[in-house]
Design an enzyme around this catalytic site. Structure first.
Site, PDB file in Angstrom:
ATOM      1  CG  MET A 271      31.534  39.551  40.905  1.00 53.59           C
ATOM      2  SD  MET A 271      30.876  39.854  42.537  1.00 53.59           S
ATOM      3  CE  MET A 271      29.531  40.986  42.183  1.00 53.59           C
ATOM      4  CG  ASP A 272      29.388  36.518  33.245  1.00 50.80           C
ATOM      5  OD1 ASP A 272      29.800  36.451  32.076  1.00 50.80           O
ATOM      6  OD2 ASP A 272      28.183  36.383  33.546  1.00 50.80           O
ATOM      7  N   GLY A 273      28.535  34.399  35.615  1.00 53.70           N
ATOM      8  CA  GLY A 273      28.404  32.947  35.616  1.00 53.70           C
ATOM      9  C   GLY A 273      27.503  32.371  36.687  1.00 53.70           C
TER      10      GLY A 273
END
Lengths: 359, 255
Positions: A101-103
């Site tokens: 879950m990046d960003g």
């Protein structure tokens, strides 16, 4: 350490060879001509890759209600969420999806918001994803919530994340129990704040018998750490004389990995958001034959449409050795039309023998 | 009966016309999709040509030093196409890549090691390149060959080494286990069993599936992974573009 706290797997650990990729069933749908009205034979149906934007927008509206309701919204598993999207094949759905879950921070930065807002928005995306997985028959979802490298972030940010994790688990605990969702946590939980660690133990224990869906949250996790702790556990067995040092094999190591808390320890599909093209020390051992999907969306923007795109990409791409590339994608995307047309030419069962011979 | 026969004939004609219509529609769909993919293919080919010929200036200023170690994973069926592999390596030499690890699960490239090294005039094995050879000239390249046993099997062997050490030290208690089984010790043990290659900065996957096919997992913690499509469809321009994109990436390493 989580190794002493993780629940015993309900199902015997997977001890199969690591060489076999999870077979992927090609998109094949056969429609018997007898079940098709003549008028339908002349219509072209939507096939994978041709999602209607309006339909997608409508679905997004269902999952993202008015802003003032979002604050109180719990994870709901009612029939409001759509059944399996028509573009997807139920028989080809991945059993285990993993997500990096990046960003979140970039999302907040782009909007001029504090970093915490990005993480809070990310929690909502996670809730949506859990709902969709439950509805679409995905059995296991593993999310990379906090890496062992993330401890090097500013202390304020780390504290915020820990409190967010704690409040999230507390708020959703009842719905997890009600919806029969099993929660598992992997990673070095000894580094977590004491209160959070106890809460995690409690939730894992309380939900260990749930079988509808499993959510594995990787906290303070690293793929190398997972391997090392597996070796530590095996060492204890060597010390106790249960195993000879020379008997240690790949399958033995696999049984001691933290992801063995699930019936399906190997993800079929890994999604990483925000456009980064790496796995960042996540499930190193388990991802050997996992389909990798790198999404350009930032995690808070990752919703049903983006998940659908990832699943369609998973289903359309060949998962087994053989031909592939453009021609295969074309064949998959138009296959049903072809088959329908083929059967349109075939004689219908209610033709008489003479008519059949004549045609 | 005549009326019935007539109706049946009319119905039969109508079905045949309908079937013909469906075939035409299917052909049109086939044509439209083919046209779309053809257009995409042409666009990629044009872009690749523009990159290869140096017309797109930004690809000329490639900071190749950022790419210290490149891994190439080739799906085993495609690994039999040794001339294509050699062509790929030649392109990498032209771009200035110094160290490459070639991987395929079944070890076909390993078996063809001599043939590949023979065809490339300026290539040496990574294991044979000593410290003094690390600063290679522009047109020289070191090659490492890896296969599936260098991944999980190697980790098991390395773990066995650590277990032997643990038993020798009369290991007992959690503290002892935590002292012996650490990530650093595992890395050392892997080197001891022959897995000496460093962590690649970038990994290209050539094949129909978008996964790394069992490349040594211990080494790809922060490796950028790019799926390049089929080996037979490889293009110099696409290769250069992918390397250029990598050089523009900035990693936070989680912090």
């Amino acid at each position: 350490m989580i190794s002493s706290l993780s629940p015993q797997p309900l199902i015997k650990p997977n001890t199969g060879t690591t060489l076999s990729p999870i077979p992927h069933v090609q998109n094949q749908r056969f429609k018997l001509a007898s079940h098709v009205c003549p008028s339908e034979l002349l219509s072209i149906r939507k096939r994978p890759g041709s999602a209607c934007a309006a339909t997608t927008q409508h679905r997004r509206y269902l999952l993202f209600p008015a802003e003032e309701e979002e604050e109180e919204r719990e994870v709901k598993f009612t029939s409001d969420a759509p059944a399996l999207a028509e573009e997807l094949q139920r028989e080809s759905m991945p059993r285990h999806v993993a997500v990096i879950m990046d960003g979140n921070r970039r999302w907040a930065h782009l909007r001029g918001l504090p970093v915490g807002s990005g993480y809070e928005a990310g929690v909502k995306s996670l809730k949506t994803l859990v709902e969709l997985c439950c509805k679409w028959g995905i059995r296991v979802l593993t999310v990379f919530a906090f890496s062992s490298d993330n401890w090097f972030r500013p202390e304020v940010e780390v504290e915020f994340l820990m409190s967010l994790l704690e409040s999230g688990v507390k708020e959703e605990k009842e719905s997890f129990i009600r919806e029969r969702i099993r929660i598992s946590v992997i990673g070095d939980t000894s580094k977590l704040p004491k209160r959070l660690e106890e809460l995690v133990i409690n939730v894992v224990e309380t939900t260990k018998n749930n079988t509808r869906f499993q959510l594995i949250v990787a906290v303070s996790y690293s793929g190398q750490y997972d391997l090392v702790q597996a070796c530590q556990r095996i060492a204890m067995k060597v010390k106790d004389g249960l195993i000879e040092p020379n008997d240690v094999s790949e399958s033995l190591i696999e049984q001691e990995l933290e992801t063995n808390c699930t019936e399906f320890p190997y993800p079929d599909l890994l999604i990483r958001t925000s456009g980064e093209l790496r796995i960042s020390n996540f499930m190193l051992w388990q991802l050997a034959y996992t389909e990798l999907f790198f999404s350009q969306s930032l995690w808070p923007d990752f919703g049903e449409a983006e998940f659908l795109e990832a699943l369609k990409s998973f289903q359309q791409r060949r998962r087994h050795y053989g031909s592939g590339g453009v021609s295969s994608e074309f064949a998959n995307s138009c296959y049903v039309v072809y088959i329908e047309l083929f059967f349109a030419q075939s004689p219908r069962p209610d033709f008489s023998e003479a008519e059949f011979l004549e045609s | 009966m005549d009326f019935r026969d007539t109706m049946q004939k009319v119905y039969s004609w109508a079905c045949q016309i309908g079937n013909l219509g469906l075939w035409i529609i299917w052909l049109l769909i086939h044509f439209a999709v083919d046209l779309w993919y053809f257009a995409l293919h042409i666009a990629c080919a044009i872009e690749s040509y523009l990159i290869s010929s140096g017309i797109l200036k930004r690809y000329k200023a490639l900071d190749i030093d950022k790419l210290r170690y490149l891994a190439i994973v080739i799906e085993s069926e495609e690994a039999y196409h040794i001339p294509a592999v050699i062509q790929l390596l030649q392109w990498l030499v032209d771009i200035g890549v110094k160290h490459v690890c070639l991987y395929d699960a079944e070890g076909i490239l390993k078996k063809s090691k001599e043939s590949i090294l023979g065809k490339l005039n300026n290539a040496t094995l990574f294991e044979e390149a000593g410290e003094s050879n690390l600063l290679l000239d522009h047109k020289h390249i070191t090659l490492e060959f890896a296969s599936f046993p260098d991944g999980k099997e190697a980790v098991a062997k390395a773990a066995n080494l650590l277990f032997m050490k643990y038993v020798k030290l009369g290991g007992s208690g959690k503290i002892q286990e935590e002292k012996i089984f650490t990530e650093a010790h595992m890395s050392e043990a892997l080197r001891a069993v022959g897995c000496k290659g460093p962590e690649p900065d970038l990994l290209f996957v050539y094949g129909p599936v978008r996964c790394h096919l069992g490349f040594p997992a211990w080494r790809i913690r922060y490796t950028e992974i790019v799926h390049m499509g089929r080996l037979k469809s490889m293009r110099y321009g696409s290769l250069l573009k992918a390397i250029y994109k990598f050089t523009m990436v900035r990693q936070n390493y989680g912090s």
